[in-house]
Scaffold this motif. Structure first.
Motif, PDB file in Angstrom:
ATOM      1  N   ASP B 467       0.938  -1.244   0.041  1.00  0.00           N
ATOM      2  CA  ASP B 467      -0.004   0.077   0.121  1.00  0.00           C
ATOM      3  C   ASP B 467       0.909   1.142  -0.013  1.00  0.00           C
ATOM      4  N   THR B 468       0.556   1.988  -0.775  1.00  0.00           N
ATOM      5  CA  THR B 468       1.376   3.377  -0.819  1.00  0.00           C
ATOM      6  C   THR B 468       0.250   4.396  -0.699  1.00  0.00           C
ATOM      7  N   VAL B 469       0.476   5.428   0.382  1.00  0.00           N
ATOM      8  CA  VAL B 469      -0.618   6.221   0.601  1.00  0.00           C
ATOM      9  C   VAL B 469       0.073   7.554   0.581  1.00  0.00           C
ATOM     10  N   PRO B 470      -0.361   8.691  -0.131  1.00  0.00           N
ATOM     11  CA  PRO B 470       0.465  10.000  -0.233  1.00  0.00           C
ATOM     12  C   PRO B 470       0.322  10.645   1.105  1.00  0.00           C
ATOM     13  N   TRP B 471       1.296  11.526   1.300  1.00  0.00           N
ATOM     14  CA  TRP B 471       1.523  12.093   2.753  1.00  0.00           C
ATOM     15  C   TRP B 471       0.312  12.789   3.387  1.00  0.00           C
ATOM     16  N   TYR B 472      -0.489  13.386   2.413  1.00  0.00           N
ATOM     17  CA  TYR B 472      -1.411  14.202   3.095  1.00  0.00           C
ATOM     18  C   TYR B 472      -2.722  13.487   3.643  1.00  0.00           C
ATOM     19  N   LEU B 473      -2.754  12.040   3.503  1.00  0.00           N
ATOM     20  CA  LEU B 473      -3.344  11.341   4.473  1.00  0.00           C
ATOM     21  C   LEU B 473      -2.389  10.804   5.545  1.00  0.00           C
ATOM     22  N   ARG B 474      -2.601  11.204   6.565  1.00  0.00           N
ATOM     23  CA  ARG B 474      -1.711  10.917   7.848  1.00  0.00           C
ATOM     24  C   ARG B 474      -2.358   9.725   8.470  1.00  0.00           C
ATOM     25  N   LEU B 475      -1.418   8.603   8.200  1.00  0.00           N
ATOM     26  CA  LEU B 475      -2.097   7.281   8.855  1.00  0.00           C
ATOM     27  C   LEU B 475      -1.778   7.321  10.245  1.00  0.00           C
ATOM     28  N   TYR B 476      -2.856   6.819  11.041  1.00  0.00           N
ATOM     29  CA  TYR B 476      -2.518   6.203  12.371  1.00  0.00           C
ATOM     30  C   TYR B 476      -2.119   4.845  12.299  1.00  0.00           C
ATOM     31  N   ILE B 477      -0.939   4.646  12.306  1.00  0.00           N
ATOM     32  CA  ILE B 477      -0.638   3.012  12.130  1.00  0.00           C
ATOM     33  C   ILE B 477      -1.063   2.257  13.164  1.00  0.00           C
ATOM     34  N   HIS B 478      -1.105   2.740  14.413  1.00  0.00           N
ATOM     35  CA  HIS B 478      -1.393   2.192  15.729  1.00  0.00           C
ATOM     36  C   HIS B 478      -3.121   1.685  15.426  1.00  0.00           C
ATOM     37  N   SER B 493       1.599 -11.652   9.725  1.00  0.00           N
ATOM     38  CA  SER B 493       2.787 -12.071  10.259  1.00  0.00           C
ATOM     39  C   SER B 493       3.874 -11.254  10.042  1.00  0.00           C
ATOM     40  N   TYR B 494       3.838 -10.133   9.329  1.00  0.00           N
ATOM     41  CA  TYR B 494       4.981  -9.272   8.984  1.00  0.00           C
ATOM     42  C   TYR B 494       4.502  -8.135   8.552  1.00  0.00           C
ATOM     43  N   ILE B 495       4.884  -7.026   8.971  1.00  0.00           N
ATOM     44  CA  ILE B 495       4.593  -5.617   8.612  1.00  0.00           C
ATOM     45  C   ILE B 495       5.806  -4.885   8.377  1.00  0.00           C
ATOM     46  N   HIS B 496       5.875  -4.181   7.458  1.00  0.00           N
ATOM     47  CA  HIS B 496       6.883  -3.264   7.141  1.00  0.00           C
ATOM     48  C   HIS B 496       6.199  -1.769   6.595  1.00  0.00           C
ATOM     49  N   TYR B 497       6.521  -1.075   7.757  1.00  0.00           N
ATOM     50  CA  TYR B 497       6.025   0.303   7.604  1.00  0.00           C
ATOM     51  C   TYR B 497       6.915   1.386   7.477  1.00  0.00           C
ATOM     52  N   GLN B 498       6.805   2.255   6.550  1.00  0.00           N
ATOM     53  CA  GLN B 498       7.763   3.329   6.432  1.00  0.00           C
ATOM     54  C   GLN B 498       6.889   4.867   6.385  1.00  0.00           C
ATOM     55  N   PRO B 499       7.124   5.289   7.565  1.00  0.00           N
ATOM     56  CA  PRO B 499       6.152   6.577   7.761  1.00  0.00           C
ATOM     57  C   PRO B 499       6.502   7.676   6.367  1.00  0.00           C
ATOM     58  N   GLN B 505       7.662  12.387   1.069  1.00  0.00           N
ATOM     59  CA  GLN B 505       7.646  11.040   0.637  1.00  0.00           C
ATOM     60  C   GLN B 505       6.385  10.315   1.214  1.00  0.00           C
ATOM     61  N   PRO B 506       5.862   9.152   0.445  1.00  0.00           N
ATOM     62  CA  PRO B 506       4.562   8.671   0.690  1.00  0.00           C
ATOM     63  C   PRO B 506       4.743   7.750   1.950  1.00  0.00           C
ATOM     64  N   HIS B 507       3.641   7.167   2.701  1.00  0.00           N
ATOM     65  CA  HIS B 507       3.389   6.179   3.431  1.00  0.00           C
ATOM     66  C   HIS B 507       3.736   4.717   2.670  1.00  0.00           C
ATOM     67  N   LEU B 508       4.528   3.885   3.174  1.00  0.00           N
ATOM     68  CA  LEU B 508       4.690   2.823   2.503  1.00  0.00           C
ATOM     69  C   LEU B 508       4.256   1.441   3.559  1.00  0.00           C
ATOM     70  N   LEU B 509       3.320   0.777   3.313  1.00  0.00           N
ATOM     71  CA  LEU B 509       2.939  -0.129   4.031  1.00  0.00           C
ATOM     72  C   LEU B 509       2.853  -1.528   3.407  1.00  0.00           C
ATOM     73  N   GLU B 510       3.759  -2.663   4.150  1.00  0.00           N
ATOM     74  CA  GLU B 510       3.569  -3.716   3.453  1.00  0.00           C
ATOM     75  C   GLU B 510       3.218  -4.847   4.585  1.00  0.00           C
ATOM     76  N   MET B 511       2.203  -5.625   4.201  1.00  0.00           N
ATOM     77  CA  MET B 511       1.962  -6.492   5.351  1.00  0.00           C
ATOM     78  C   MET B 511       1.758  -7.918   4.545  1.00  0.00           C
ATOM     79  N   LEU B 512       2.216  -8.967   5.219  1.00  0.00           N
ATOM     80  CA  LEU B 512       2.027 -10.626   4.882  1.00  0.00           C
ATOM     81  C   LEU B 512       0.698 -10.862   5.680  1.00  0.00           C
TER      82      LEU B 512
END
Lengths: 607, 669
Positions: B467-478, B493-499, B505-512
């Motif tokens: 998932d790539t989300v633009p920065w102007y949507l501020r994800l509440y990752i919690h 089982s796996y989460i890779h999140y880059q704020p 820079q956009p949000h990057l969210l990878e989840m298995l």
């Protein structure tokens, strides 16, 4: 701005304000009312115009041919509805699928807090059926909605027929850039609420619905169609939504433009437009139309199925077919063409409707009063409260009232405030909570129990001043009521100001009745007369007058007896609207306006 | 009544190394049979590789030039992720392939027409596949059809487009995928698609490790490509390029971006057509009638440049590599209005007749899927070859028309065919399906819901959600949750999140996510809508802002290969697992927007309020005024009206001398 920094000039000014306070207040009040009534006078209003470029110049051709077939579908729908005894879900699913739509259903159940006697329902269980016409080469980001309710009896069959006919016709067209959702909702607003909450995955009122399977992205606009006869004489546009929200004026303009183009009689508030604005009857006609809109908006309830869309920032309106005794009739094909044209133009939208006004009043379908014109009317009323504040703040010579050591403690001010609000909370919560107990002990139905409990608590609040005084230590002082009155005035000013910003009509009606008593009530006025006036101008009685005025304006006058029954049902509907759709008028009145009025009542009986 | 036709054009250019062709020369002079055998070996090796992930060197001299699938951007990562998952999880996801099925698949392969021999020089293949689409609706009376138009070409600057070759060399591109799509693939109605691409424009590029500054190369490359394809790829910048995709090979050299807003039309098709060796003059490309194509329900054009060597040649120097260029075009036609009959003439324009193959083409074929609809009447009376393929445990039969054979065109010198279809039985439900929407109302907060459907009746499998989300949507990752509709223990089982970084820079969210069988998993995350600076709004801010599609990719285990739609032989091999991915819808999110219609009023009002209201109020609040008791009292001046002007002057003087007297009456405002 040396005005305020010069103490002498300031004192002169305050002197002027305090000496001439009462006349200025009366002038303001009269000016406010006059301004408001002047809004309906045509030379003072603006002609509506299309602001949205995407809908303005782009002409579309309407070619919907299949009105007769739509009526036949409507009859088929009616037969199936009768056979099933409710929503013919299977038939609708099959019919929509055969028209090339992606069809989904949503089931919902809803238990009302108490039985709705107007519509005779308590446990509501239903199914919404909707079909999505996917726009070619569109990535499912935008959608338009056309809805028709599946009503009890023989109502709105033609609307569903026309909806299905339009779905079939739209499917064969290639213009669509937005998905079009054709929705048949059961149990009118309850079904619509379930569908909208399902679509946006929110749950504001605790309903129970199954999640939606198909979506079309963000909905740009919606129309709700109500049609109960094969031919109609006119189409009525309903705009007032939940909490007095209105759709963008361009939606009304669009409807009006197409009615003009196709030659369909169109009305708003059920009233035709007249050209004789310079005659008395012409003016009173416009004034009546505007007053109806104000009353409907003030009620805060959705006046059609479209009303719930507005919360989600979706511009929506209801279009209602009216069949009266006029000679000139319009057939279904023409209505279909009108809707086709409207949808084609909505389809052209590049942005959400935002160019035109969101706050307006309409004395006729081609005229509107914008917020800049009607707000002064309210402002003139609200300024009275501030003038009275100044009056109580300064003495006759323009000096402040200084707080003396004998000035009242916080407690003596706080006690009436807290007790008034406790009464408000009781008025808000107890009617529904205590309905079972009331039904057990009194020979009333649940609905009656709720309404009568509400009225009982409301009336019991009148006895409060005496009880408040028992709690206070000693006698109330002169400063005591002055401070309490200052608090009440400021409180009311803030309340009415905020209300009028959100829902002008409600704010204005409340200001009309509450501002005079707030302005002139003191412990020194004649008790009996003042008490009678206060009761007559209390929020509850205002509601009663509104019921009568509304009936009068709708040209269906009622007797006193019927009016009272109507008043009771309006109260129950208000409570239900709050519980079912989240309408804010009932909590506003119970939790804020009524306690504020009680504060004024306290001042009258200050000892 | 539902009827759709998909038309896909696939163009593949394989050039044996733009500089050298020694690899290709190795393959020269070998007999057809040996070629075929080698091809089989290569396939086997590749199959093994995908299972064991150990490269074998002894097969390195085989040049497999024509059937490398364009690697989907997320392929590597999902393979790795899935393998990791396989190792980690207790229950194994590898399902033994039943032997009879394998045998069957092999048989099927052999019944296909001859696999093309490896390229001796540059080579060009073109292919058109037509397949009726299932509507997926149980009650629908009419089903649609699908067109598949595939053209392969192999080139050596004779055939390979020079413009692209130069770009590859200049920017040291290792691999490039670019797609332009108009519309959304309706998985539930149309079934599992071909190589899928998200709505809008998508670009994935791997640079070679010789590139020193990848960001600059990326920036320049996007600008060059935007010129080549007449597209707004120059809008790609750091705010829509996610960096640091976790599960991918060589992520340092990977750059990717999606532009969901990109509108695709004829101006993108024309440069794409120009890359073909025959242009649109002859061969299957004559059917490319843009007027017809852009009246379709779905349109997608793509271009994949991959290095061709053994299996993966990510690390191989460019001098050892030959290039494959594959151009594909997918179009779905809606036959709702034209009834249950379809013909080439009817579908495409009558003035554009299919009269011959492109003379430069090595092979040129038309495949028609006749599995559900045997009533194909060839109007030119040519007898087609029948070939079989098995897709998703669904057997498909194609009739094949070879355009290089003159007999195909018959007496009329043009190929036409007529297809009548009847209601087919229900489509196999696609195993993996994704949906996405924005929940909530108001302009402050919202919630992104991503629904991932596993329609497999008994098998659970992991998917990777990117998932790539633009920065102007501020994800509440919690607030990130992923509950499945059936009870499972911790599906993620796996989460890779880059704020994100604001404006960078956009949000990057990878989840298995492990999907239980027959379930829906709903991944939700809340966000807050940012208030942009007023210059950052688009010209149509009330339209909303786009959030690109998220990618759901999975390594599926099956007894049959997935790409049933494809006519390529290797796809039908007995792989026990195959890679697939789907895209969700893009989102349109409204941000809080100022009223731009009255900028003048806004500016004026603000300035006035600030200058007049606030300024004087501030003055009044902060200044202390002292009245001095002097001989002439100021209010006496007021009474003496004649001298009032004079007195005011005096008053000013008095206040100027304030503080010099002892008697002062102070009034606090």
């Amino acid at each position: 701005m040396g005005l305020l920094s010069d103490p002498n000039r300031r004192r002169a000014l305050t002197k002027l304000l305090t000496r001439l306070n009462a006349p200025i207040c009366v002038m303001c009040y009269l000016a406010g009312v006059a301004w408001f009534m002047g809004l309906a006078f045509e030379p003072f209003t603006l002609r509506t115009y299309m602001s949205e470029n995407a809908m303005g110049s782009t002409m579309v051709e309407e070619r919907f041919p299949a009105g007769e077939r739509a009526l036949a579908t409507g009859r088929e729908f009616a037969a199936h509805k009768k056979k099933v005894g409710g929503m013919p879900v299977d038939w609708l699913v099959k019919t929509m699928q055969s028209r090339g739509l992606e069809v989904f259903t949503q089931s919902f159940t809803r238990k009302l807090p108490f039985p709705d006697e107007n519509k005779e329902r308590y446990m509501v269980r239903g199914t919404n059926v909707y079909g999505i016409l996917r726009a070619p080469r569109a990535p499912r980001t935008e959608a338009l909605v056309l809805s028709a309710p599946c009503s009890e009896g023989n109502n709105n069959n033609q609307a569903v027929g026309l909806l299905l006919g339009l779905a079939q016709y739209f499917r064969s067209q290639i213009h669509w850039a937005k998905d079009i959702i054709f929705l048949v909702n059961e149990h009118d607003l309850i079904g619509m609420q379930a569908w909208l909450e399902g679509y946006h995955h929110t749950n504001t009122t605790g309903g129970d619905w199954s999640p939606l399977q198909g979506r079309g992205g963000s909905i740009q606009a919606a129309l709700s169609l109500e049609l109960s006869s094969d031919v109609i004489t006119s189409l009525d546009l309903v705009l007032e939504g939940l909490n007095g929200q209105l759709p963008n004026l361009d939606l009304a303009n669009l409807f009006y433009a197409f009615c003009q183009k196709i030659g369909v009689l169109c009305t708003i508030q059920g009233k035709l437009q007249r050209n004789d604005w310079d005659t008395t009857s012409g003016y009173s006609h416009a004034a009546q139309t505007m007053m109806l809109m104000v009353l409907k908006q003030a009620s805060g309830r959705p006046w059609g199925d479209h009303g719930l869309f507005l919360r989600y920032h979706i511009e929506a309106a209801s279009i209602r077919g009216i069949n009266s005794f006029r000679q000139y009739k319009t057939d279904t094909t023409t209505i279909g063409r009108l809707l086709e044209g409207m949808y084609r133009k909505l389809n052209n939208l590049l942005e959400r409707l935002h160019q035109s006004y969101f706050f307006y009043l309409m004395p006729s379908l081609s005229r509107f009063v914008s917020i800049g014109y009607y707000m002064p009317a309210f402002g003139l009323l609200a300024v009275i409260l501030l003038l009275r504040v100044s009056f109580h703040l300064w003495d006759n010579r323009g000096f402040y009232f200084y707080l003396t050591p004998s000035s009242p403690g916080v407690l003596s001010i706080l006690t009436p405030v807290v007790i008034s609000h406790m009464t408000g909370v009781a008025l808000y919560t107890l009617p529904i909570l205590s309905q079972e107990m009331a039904v057990q002990h009194f020979p009333v139905s649940e609905t009656e129990a709720v309404v009568l409990t509400a009225i009982a608590i409301y009336t019991a609040g009148l006895a409060l001043p005496h009880n408040t005084h028992r709690l206070l230590q000693g006698e109330g002082t002169e400063e005591g009521w002055r401070v309490l009155k200052l608090v009440a005035l400021l409180y009311l000013a803030v309340l009415l100001g905020c209300t009028a910003l959100i829902n002008f009509s409600l704010g204005f009606i409340l200001a009309l009745s509450l501002v005079p008593i707030a302005a002139f009530i003191t412990p020194h006025t004649p008790k009996a007369l003042s008490a009678a006036i206060m009761v007559l101008l209390s929020p509850g009685c205002t509601l009663l007058y509104c019921v009568f005025v509304f009936q009068e304006l709708q040209e269906t006058p009622v007797s006193l007896q019927d009016g009272w029954m109507l008043f009771l049902s309006v109260i129950s509907q208000g409570i239900l609207d709050h519980a079912l759709y989240g309408s804010l008028v009932y909590p506003l009145l119970a939790l804020l306006i009524y306690p504020c009025w009680l504060l004024l009542w306290n001042i009258l009986f200050w000892k | 009544m539902l009827a759709f036709i998909l038309c896909e054009l696939v163009y593949v250019f394989v050039t044996a190394d733009v500089q050298e062709t020694n690899q290709v020369k190795d393959a020269e002079g070998q007999t057809h049979a040996v070629e075929e055998e080698r091809q089989w070996e290569a396939t086997e090796v590749e199959t093994n590789l995908s299972l064991t992930d150990t490269p074998s060197d002894n097969e390195a001299d085989h040049v497999q030039t024509y059937d490398i699938p364009p690697p989907p951007p997320a392929k590597y990562k999902i393979q790795e992720a899935a393998e990791e998952e396989r190792r980690d999880s207790l229950e194994t996801n590898i399902v033994d392939v039943p032997s009879d099925k394998v045998a069957h698949v092999s048989d099927t392969k052999k019944t296909l027409d001859d696999p093309p021999p490896p390229p001796e020089k540059d080579r060009f293949q073109e292919e058109l596949v037509i397949r009726p689409l299932h509507s997926g609706d149980t009650y629908a009376r009419n089903k649609g059809k699908e067109f598949d138009l595939k053209l392969y070409l192999v080139s050596h600057y004779q055939l390979f487009p020079k413009s692209l070759g130069q770009v590859i060399l200049k920017f040291s591109v290792s691999e490039l995928h670019i797609s332009f799509t108009q519309g959304y693939w309706r998985t539930m109605q149309w079934g599992q698609p071909f190589l899928l691409s998200p709505p809008g424009a998508e670009l994935w590029v791997w640079f070679q490790d010789t590139v020193t500054d990848v960001d600059i190369a990326w920036k320049e490359l996007t600008n060059v490509l935007s010129g080549i394809f007449c597209a707004s790829l120059n809008f790609i910048d750091s705010t829509n390029t996610p960096l640091g995709v976790g599960n991918v090979t060589d992520q340092r050299f990977l750059r990717s971006a999606v532009l969901p807003r990109e509108i695709v039309c004829t101006e993108n098709l024309t440069p794409w057509k120009k890359l073909l060796p025959c242009g649109a003059k002859t061969g299957l490309a004559v059917l490319m009638n843009s007027e017809k194509f852009f009246h379709s329900s779905f349109y997608s054009q793509a271009l994949h440049i991959t290095p061709v060597c053994q299996v993966r040649c990510m690390y191989i120097q460019s001098s050892d590599v030959s290039w494959e260029l594959r151009q594909t075009l997918n179009v779905v036609f809606d036959l709702h209005s034209s009834g249950q009959e379809w013909s080439l003439f009817k579908m495409f324009s009558r003035t554009l007749l299919l009269t011959e193959a492109c003379p430069l083409a090595f092979s040129s074929k038309v495949y028609v899927d006749v599995t559900d609809n045997p009533q194909v009447s060839n109007l030119t009376l040519a007898t087609p070859l029948l070939s079989q393929a098995v897709v998703l445990e669904d057997r498909r039969t194609y009739s094949v028309y070879d355009l290089t054979n003159q007999a195909t065109f018959g007496q009329t010198r043009s190929l036409n065919m007529l297809l009548r279809w009847r209601a087919a039985e229900n489509m196999l439900r696609p195993l993996l399906h994704g949906e996405r929407y924005v929940a909530g109302y108001g302009l402050q907060k919202g919630e992104i819901h991503t629904l991932v459907y596993n329609h497999h009746t008994y098998r659970a499998f992991p998917v990777l959600l990117l998932d790539t989300v633009p920065w102007y949507l501020r994800l509440y990752i919690h607030t990130l949750t992923a509950p499945a509709s059936v009870a499972t223990t911790n599906p993620v089982s796996y989460i890779h999140y880059q704020p994100s970084k604001d404006r960078l820079q956009p949000h990057l969210l990878e989840m298995l996510v492990q999907l239980p069988p027959n379930s829906v998993t709903e991944v939700t995350v809340q966000f807050e809508r940012a208030l942009l600076k007023w210059t950052e709004y688009t010209p149509d801010p009330n339209h909303g802002f786009y959030v690109g599609s998220s990618v759901i990719s999975a390594l599926m285990h099956s007894v049959v290969a997935m790409d049933t739609n494809s006519t390529q032989e290797r796809r039908f091999s007995a792989e026990s697992s195959y890679f697939m991915w789907v895209y969700t819808e893009p989102l349109l999110v409204n941000l809080p927007t100022p009223d731009f219609s009255m900028p003048y009023n806004v500016i004026c009002l603000t300035c006035t309020v600030m200058a007049v209201g606030y300024g004087s109020l501030y003055k009044l609040l902060t200044r202390t005024f002292q009245v001095e008791e002097l001989g002439i009292r100021p209010f006496q001046c007021l009474l003496r009206r004649k001298q009032s002007i004079f007195c005011r002057f005096q008053w000013g003087e008095f206040t100027a001398r304030r503080g010099s007297r002892s008697q002062q009456a102070v009034i606090y405002l």
